[in-house]
Design a protein around this motif. Sequence first.
Motif, PDB file in Angstrom:
ATOM      1  N   LEU A 171      51.448  12.898 -94.527  1.00 33.28           N
ATOM      2  CA  LEU A 171      50.705  11.703 -94.159  1.00 33.28           C
ATOM      3  C   LEU A 171      49.510  11.581 -95.111  1.00 33.28           C
ATOM      4  N   VAL A 172      49.258  10.385 -95.600  1.00 31.33           N
ATOM      5  CA  VAL A 172      48.132  10.156 -96.506  1.00 31.33           C
ATOM      6  C   VAL A 172      47.230   9.100 -95.883  1.00 31.33           C
ATOM      7  N   PHE A 173      45.957   9.446 -95.771  1.00 30.61           N
ATOM      8  CA  PHE A 173      44.969   8.560 -95.158  1.00 30.61           C
ATOM      9  C   PHE A 173      44.017   8.080 -96.253  1.00 30.61           C
ATOM     10  N   SER A 174      43.866   6.781 -96.381  1.00 26.97           N
ATOM     11  CA  SER A 174      42.965   6.253 -97.406  1.00 26.97           C
ATOM     12  C   SER A 174      42.056   5.188 -96.806  1.00 26.97           C
ATOM     13  N   THR A 175      40.910   5.001 -97.477  1.00 25.67           N
ATOM     14  CA  THR A 175      39.930   4.041 -96.996  1.00 25.67           C
ATOM     15  C   THR A 175      39.048   3.593 -98.151  1.00 25.67           C
TER      16      THR A 175
END
Length: 173
Positions: free
Chosen positions: A153-157
């Motif tokens: 899972l990759v979380f970006s912001t």
Amino acid sequence: MTDDKDDEIRELRTRLEAIEARPKTPPVKRPMSGCLTFIIVAILGVAGLYVIGSIAGAIDEVETATGSTDWTPPDGFTPYRTDNGSWVAVEWSRPTRAECRTGGWCIAMNVVAKDACPRSLYASIKLLGEGGDNIGWTNDSAQGVDAGERVRLVFSTYEAGAKSAAIAEMSCY
């Protein structure tokens, strides 16, 4: 009526214990260039191992209080009880450049589920600023996850002040 309230109180206590047992992520810095990047990554790696070791010790104590998982997660992964009561193992990771295409801040998580999550493996994280303040959130999910299958899972912001993250919610259905 009293039995229902007692059951509800027991369930709330169990959920609170699960929330308090959630692992926190080590701080992650934005990538820099050149030799300085190598030095910073090496220092963060050593610090991360120290934090993970501390968390692993705390997890042993928590499992004793909440019951054993009767499941051994892969090496380097931390057991985590999801919001719906199933078990997964989590390993925080630095994303590759290809995974972090937003130009903003991002972090990755490898997850292995004890049991299958055929409908959804969902995770949201809270973004923490310099002082540890909650400054936002982001999420990712996967479908058709088999028991024991590794999921990335990759979380970006674009939240400029994000310095680290912690699991806010995770479920496996």
